[in-house]
Design a protein around this motif. Structure first.
Motif, PDB file in Angstrom:
ATOM      1  N   ALA A  34       0.818  -1.216   0.000  1.00  0.00           N
ATOM      2  CA  ALA A  34       0.000   0.000   0.000  1.00  0.00           C
ATOM      3  C   ALA A  34       0.850   1.264   0.000  1.00  0.00           C
ATOM      4  O   ALA A  34       1.749   1.412   0.823  1.00  0.00           O
ATOM      5  CB  ALA A  34      -0.935  -0.012   1.207  1.00  0.00           C
ATOM      6  N   PHE A  35       0.564   2.151  -0.957  1.00  0.00           N
ATOM      7  CA  PHE A  35       1.132   3.484  -1.082  1.00  0.00           C
ATOM      8  C   PHE A  35       2.561   3.503  -1.641  1.00  0.00           C
ATOM      9  O   PHE A  35       2.935   4.441  -2.330  1.00  0.00           O
ATOM     10  CB  PHE A  35       1.080   4.248   0.259  1.00  0.00           C
ATOM     11  CG  PHE A  35      -0.288   4.299   0.856  1.00  0.00           C
ATOM     12  CD1 PHE A  35      -1.245   5.171   0.372  1.00  0.00           C
ATOM     13  CD2 PHE A  35      -0.654   3.442   1.879  1.00  0.00           C
ATOM     14  CE1 PHE A  35      -2.523   5.205   0.892  1.00  0.00           C
ATOM     15  CE2 PHE A  35      -1.937   3.462   2.411  1.00  0.00           C
ATOM     16  CZ  PHE A  35      -2.867   4.339   1.914  1.00  0.00           C
ATOM     17  N   HIS A  36       3.364   2.501  -1.353  1.00  0.00           N
ATOM     18  CA  HIS A  36       4.787   2.558  -1.701  1.00  0.00           C
ATOM     19  C   HIS A  36       5.087   2.215  -3.151  1.00  0.00           C
ATOM     20  O   HIS A  36       6.205   2.445  -3.610  1.00  0.00           O
ATOM     21  CB  HIS A  36       5.573   1.641  -0.771  1.00  0.00           C
ATOM     22  CG  HIS A  36       5.670   2.163   0.627  1.00  0.00           C
ATOM     23  ND1 HIS A  36       6.700   2.959   1.056  1.00  0.00           N
ATOM     24  CD2 HIS A  36       4.833   2.043   1.683  1.00  0.00           C
ATOM     25  CE1 HIS A  36       6.522   3.296   2.325  1.00  0.00           C
ATOM     26  NE2 HIS A  36       5.388   2.750   2.731  1.00  0.00           N
ATOM     27  N   GLN A  37       4.149   1.666  -3.884  1.00  0.00           N
ATOM     28  CA  GLN A  37       4.414   1.207  -5.247  1.00  0.00           C
ATOM     29  C   GLN A  37       3.864   2.145  -6.311  1.00  0.00           C
ATOM     30  O   GLN A  37       4.137   1.976  -7.505  1.00  0.00           O
ATOM     31  CB  GLN A  37       3.782  -0.167  -5.439  1.00  0.00           C
ATOM     32  CG  GLN A  37       2.267  -0.139  -5.198  1.00  0.00           C
ATOM     33  CD  GLN A  37       1.663  -1.512  -4.988  1.00  0.00           C
ATOM     34  OE1 GLN A  37       2.363  -2.498  -4.820  1.00  0.00           O
ATOM     35  NE2 GLN A  37       0.350  -1.571  -5.015  1.00  0.00           N
ATOM     36  N   GLU A  38       3.097   3.136  -5.905  1.00  0.00           N
ATOM     37  CA  GLU A  38       2.274   3.857  -6.881  1.00  0.00           C
ATOM     38  C   GLU A  38       3.048   4.844  -7.752  1.00  0.00           C
ATOM     39  O   GLU A  38       2.649   5.093  -8.887  1.00  0.00           O
ATOM     40  CB  GLU A  38       1.120   4.563  -6.171  1.00  0.00           C
ATOM     41  CG  GLU A  38       0.272   3.659  -5.281  1.00  0.00           C
ATOM     42  CD  GLU A  38      -0.224   2.397  -5.967  1.00  0.00           C
ATOM     43  OE1 GLU A  38      -0.158   2.312  -7.206  1.00  0.00           O
ATOM     44  OE2 GLU A  38      -0.675   1.479  -5.253  1.00  0.00           O
ATOM     45  N   LYS A  39       4.139   5.398  -7.255  1.00  0.00           N
ATOM     46  CA  LYS A  39       4.900   6.339  -8.081  1.00  0.00           C
ATOM     47  C   LYS A  39       5.532   5.622  -9.269  1.00  0.00           C
ATOM     48  O   LYS A  39       5.325   6.015 -10.429  1.00  0.00           O
ATOM     49  CB  LYS A  39       5.970   7.031  -7.252  1.00  0.00           C
ATOM     50  CG  LYS A  39       6.844   7.994  -8.062  1.00  0.00           C
ATOM     51  CD  LYS A  39       7.928   8.618  -7.212  1.00  0.00           C
ATOM     52  CE  LYS A  39       8.852   9.514  -8.044  1.00  0.00           C
ATOM     53  NZ  LYS A  39       9.950  10.086  -7.231  1.00  0.00           N
ATOM     54  N   ASP A  40       6.290   4.576  -9.018  1.00  0.00           N
ATOM     55  CA  ASP A  40       6.978   3.878 -10.110  1.00  0.00           C
ATOM     56  C   ASP A  40       5.992   3.242 -11.080  1.00  0.00           C
ATOM     57  O   ASP A  40       6.161   3.331 -12.306  1.00  0.00           O
ATOM     58  CB  ASP A  40       7.914   2.814  -9.540  1.00  0.00           C
ATOM     59  CG  ASP A  40       9.114   3.419  -8.822  1.00  0.00           C
ATOM     60  OD1 ASP A  40       9.383   4.619  -9.025  1.00  0.00           O
ATOM     61  OD2 ASP A  40       9.769   2.696  -8.044  1.00  0.00           O
ATOM     62  N   ASP A  41       4.956   2.588 -10.540  1.00  0.00           N
ATOM     63  CA  ASP A  41       3.973   1.951 -11.426  1.00  0.00           C
ATOM     64  C   ASP A  41       3.174   2.990 -12.211  1.00  0.00           C
ATOM     65  O   ASP A  41       2.826   2.774 -13.384  1.00  0.00           O
ATOM     66  CB  ASP A  41       3.025   1.070 -10.617  1.00  0.00           C
ATOM     67  CG  ASP A  41       3.692  -0.227 -10.157  1.00  0.00           C
ATOM     68  OD1 ASP A  41       4.842  -0.481 -10.558  1.00  0.00           O
ATOM     69  OD2 ASP A  41       3.057  -0.973  -9.379  1.00  0.00           O
ATOM     70  N   GLY A  42       2.874   4.119 -11.580  1.00  0.00           N
ATOM     71  CA  GLY A  42       2.144   5.173 -12.290  1.00  0.00           C
ATOM     72  C   GLY A  42       2.957   5.763 -13.427  1.00  0.00           C
ATOM     73  O   GLY A  42       2.437   5.985 -14.539  1.00  0.00           O
ATOM     74  N   LEU A  43       4.244   6.019 -13.192  1.00  0.00           N
ATOM     75  CA  LEU A  43       5.092   6.576 -14.244  1.00  0.00           C
ATOM     76  C   LEU A  43       5.264   5.588 -15.393  1.00  0.00           C
ATOM     77  O   LEU A  43       5.238   5.977 -16.572  1.00  0.00           O
ATOM     78  CB  LEU A  43       6.455   6.955 -13.658  1.00  0.00           C
ATOM     79  CG  LEU A  43       6.458   8.187 -12.748  1.00  0.00           C
ATOM     80  CD1 LEU A  43       7.811   8.326 -12.051  1.00  0.00           C
ATOM     81  CD2 LEU A  43       6.152   9.450 -13.546  1.00  0.00           C
ATOM     82  N   ALA A  44       5.438   4.300 -15.074  1.00  0.00           N
ATOM     83  CA  ALA A  44       5.577   3.290 -16.129  1.00  0.00           C
ATOM     84  C   ALA A  44       4.296   3.171 -16.939  1.00  0.00           C
ATOM     85  O   ALA A  44       4.328   3.008 -18.168  1.00  0.00           O
ATOM     86  CB  ALA A  44       5.958   1.948 -15.515  1.00  0.00           C
ATOM     87  N   THR A  45       3.149   3.249 -16.270  1.00  0.00           N
ATOM     88  CA  THR A  45       1.868   3.181 -16.973  1.00  0.00           C
ATOM     89  C   THR A  45       1.683   4.380 -17.892  1.00  0.00           C
ATOM     90  O   THR A  45       1.237   4.238 -19.041  1.00  0.00           O
ATOM     91  CB  THR A  45       0.712   3.101 -15.961  1.00  0.00           C
ATOM     92  OG1 THR A  45       0.861   1.916 -15.164  1.00  0.00           O
ATOM     93  CG2 THR A  45      -0.631   3.077 -16.660  1.00  0.00           C
ATOM     94  N   ALA A  46       2.026   5.566 -17.408  1.00  0.00           N
ATOM     95  CA  ALA A  46       1.898   6.768 -18.230  1.00  0.00           C
ATOM     96  C   ALA A  46       2.775   6.669 -19.475  1.00  0.00           C
ATOM     97  O   ALA A  46       2.348   7.040 -20.586  1.00  0.00           O
ATOM     98  CB  ALA A  46       2.266   8.002 -17.409  1.00  0.00           C
ATOM     99  N   ALA A  47       3.999   6.172 -19.317  1.00  0.00           N
ATOM    100  CA  ALA A  47       4.891   6.029 -20.474  1.00  0.00           C
ATOM    101  C   ALA A  47       4.311   5.045 -21.488  1.00  0.00           C
ATOM    102  O   ALA A  47       4.362   5.284 -22.713  1.00  0.00           O
ATOM    103  CB  ALA A  47       6.270   5.567 -19.997  1.00  0.00           C
TER     104      ALA A  47
END
Length: 546
Positions: free
Chosen positions: A96-109
């Motif tokens: 929870a909460f700790h994975q969302e930055k990296d996964d969000g940036l990869a998804t956006a790319a």
């Protein structure tokens, strides 16, 4: 027909492109090889379009996610709803909460590489879905076109530990949901009275760090991690606090919250920081909690805000930056900023003989004394809880009858008294253990004597405090009308269980505290120690005693 019915129920404008197509279970690869699953909604036959991204741990199949995606797609937008890592078929482990930055940036790319995306991205969603936006928006280049944030914040720690006290009721409720949602019918959407009762009983379990076992019979890493990292400067919270990065964003941001939402103070801090930085944005504050009322308001705001920033419908952007609902006056008000400049911070003093008054105390009197026993803790009802069946305003008379709750009451108001803005309290207190919490609650007492909570706050005193301590307690902001003839009441106690974990009086960390020690409180309210609650009196009017 169902979509048109939903539009009418939500009061939405007529759909412009009712024929939409849905692509299920798109695989979005992450840099570490994990694949996250997503559904895409878009008008049939359309060429490349911007994407509205919604990232959720609750399942893209849930009705709220599907309704939002359909509503936006039927108005000419393209929506991608993605299951967070480790949830509902997405690979990896949910942290929870700790994975969302990296996964969000990869998804956006990945989205920007797709032929059906024109390169523009926006985000939408409430609560955890709002946090996933904050974990992405400040770090994305090129930036998002727009963000729509409902009942959420750029950092959650101050909501998990308001005033430094573990928010037991909300955290255990959410942990139980996350820990069981993939095992229950419809992802936990249907009420389960037996499970709810078990969770409520587990709130009395000690130590708090193992209350997940008592609630649902298995470990929930989120709960244990939150309980184990209580300190504000604990590095555990560093990479999930996006508030500093958010200030530098340029993305236009819309927010929806409610007077009874647990994230209200943090979300208002986000809004004020954005406005001070000059970022375009607006906020709606309604009579909602963390509930369907807020979600309905957010959906209408998403249609408006995203239509303006993705579809060029600038008429949707012509509105005051701050729109709020004045409770008990039953009307909406518009302002240029928060807090409204017409609100004046005004101290209401705790006086001898359990009275409240606008005049400062002028005599020295003995302190009010009570004992807080964590084995039989002072309780609370209502307030900003995740469980809508227990939240908002409740009758406080049983709580106020307890010997460990000190009550101060003003006289009947001669005219209506409007409060709009931040609320705080200064309480001079001395304890015999040096390990204590101070809970302050403002109530509205009607002509029949029913006392209903309006706002409250809690503070953990510095460990080992000796002598008289000046406790500065931040209460939730409010927008509320006290009607003529009503009385203001302030409660002061050593806790508010089970909303907040009890203070054991021993100094042991909350995650493993078991032993209890009663604490003797002295509340001072004399000329040298003017305890008070500071109210945002709107329009400069003060209600006086008859």
């Amino acid at each position: 027909m169902l979509s048109r019915l939903i539009d009418r129920l939500l009061g939405l404008p007529e759909a412009t492109t009712p024929d939409i197509g849905i692509a299920h279970d798109l695989g979005v690869p992450m840099p570490d090889g994990v694949v996250l699953r997503a559904d895409r909604y878009r008008p049939r036959g359309a060429g490349p379009l911007p994407v509205v991204l919604m990232r959720t741990p609750y399942g893209k199949h849930r009705p709220d996610a599907r309704v939002t995606a359909r509503v936006l797609a039927r108005r000419g937008m393209q929506v991608v709803v993605q299951n967070a890592r480790g949830t509902f078929g997405s690979g990896g482990r949910f942290a929870a909460f700790h994975q969302e930055k990296d996964d969000g940036l990869a998804t956006a790319a990945w989205l920007r590489e797709q032929p059906w995306c024109d390169g523009r991205l926006a985000t939408a969603g409430a609560s955890y879905l709002g946090f996933t936006q904050w974990a992405l928006g400040p770090y994305l280049d090129p930036p998002l076109e727009a963000m729509c944030l409902g009942v959420t914040a750029s950092e959650f720690r101050t909501t998990f530990y308001p005033g430094g006290v573990f928010a037991l009721h909300n955290l255990l409720t959410w942990a139980a949901l996350i820990g069981t949602q993939e095992e229950t019918p419809l992802g936990g959407l249907l009420p389960d009275p037996r499970q709810a009762g078990r969770v409520r009983r587990a709130m009395a379990h000690v130590p708090v760090g193992t209350s997940d076992l008592a609630a649902i019979g298995k470990r929930v890493p989120f709960l244990r991690e939150a309980a184990a990292h209580a300190a504000a400067d604990d590095p555990f919270w560093t990479d999930v606090d996006h508030s500093a990065a958010a200030v530098k964003m340029t993305t236009p941001t819309s927010m929806v919250t409610g007077w009874w939402d647990l994230f209200l103070p943090a979300q208002l801090r986000d809004y004020v920081a954005a406005r001070e930085a000059g970022r375009p944005g607006r906020i709606v504050i309604g009579p909602w909690g963390h509930d369907l009322g807020a979600l309905r308001a957010l959906l209408a705001e998403e249609v408006s805000w995203l239509s303006g920033h993705l579809l060029g419908d600038t008429a949707q952007l012509q509105r005051s930056p701050v729109r709020l609902y004045l409770q008990r006056a039953e009307r909406w008000l518009d302002f240029d900023r928060w807090p409204p400049p017409q609100s004046a911070p005004t101290p209401l003093h705790l006086l001898p003989y359990r009275r409240l008054g606008w005049e400062a105390p002028g005599e020295d009197v003995p302190p009010d004394v009570f004992s807080y026993d964590p084995a039989r803790p002072a309780r609370s009802v209502g307030g900003p809880l995740l469980d809508p069946r227990l939240s908002k305003q409740r009758d406080n008379r049983d709580v106020e009858a307890r010997p460990d709750v000190v009550v101060y009451t003003g006289g009947p108001l001669r005219r209506d008294l409007d409060l709009i803005g931040p609320v705080s309290a200064t309480v001079y207190v001395r304890t015999d253990t040096g390990h204590a919490d101070v809970f302050v609650r403002l109530c509205d007492v009607d002509a029949a004597g029913v006392s209903r909570n309006v706002t409250d706050g809690v503070l953990r005193l510095p460990a080992g405090s000796e002598g008289v301590v000046r406790a500065e307690v931040e209460l939730h902001p409010t927008g509320y009308r006290f009607r003529r003839g009503h009385r203001l009441r302030v409660q002061v106690s050593g806790g508010a269980f089970p909303r907040f974990a009890r203070n054991h009086g021993t100094g042991e960390p909350v995650e493993r505290a078991v032993r209890t020690r009663p604490t003797r409180f002295e509340i001072f309210r004399d000329a040298g120690h003017p305890s008070s609650i500071t109210l945002p009196v709107f329009g400069g009017r003060q209600g006086r005693k008859a």
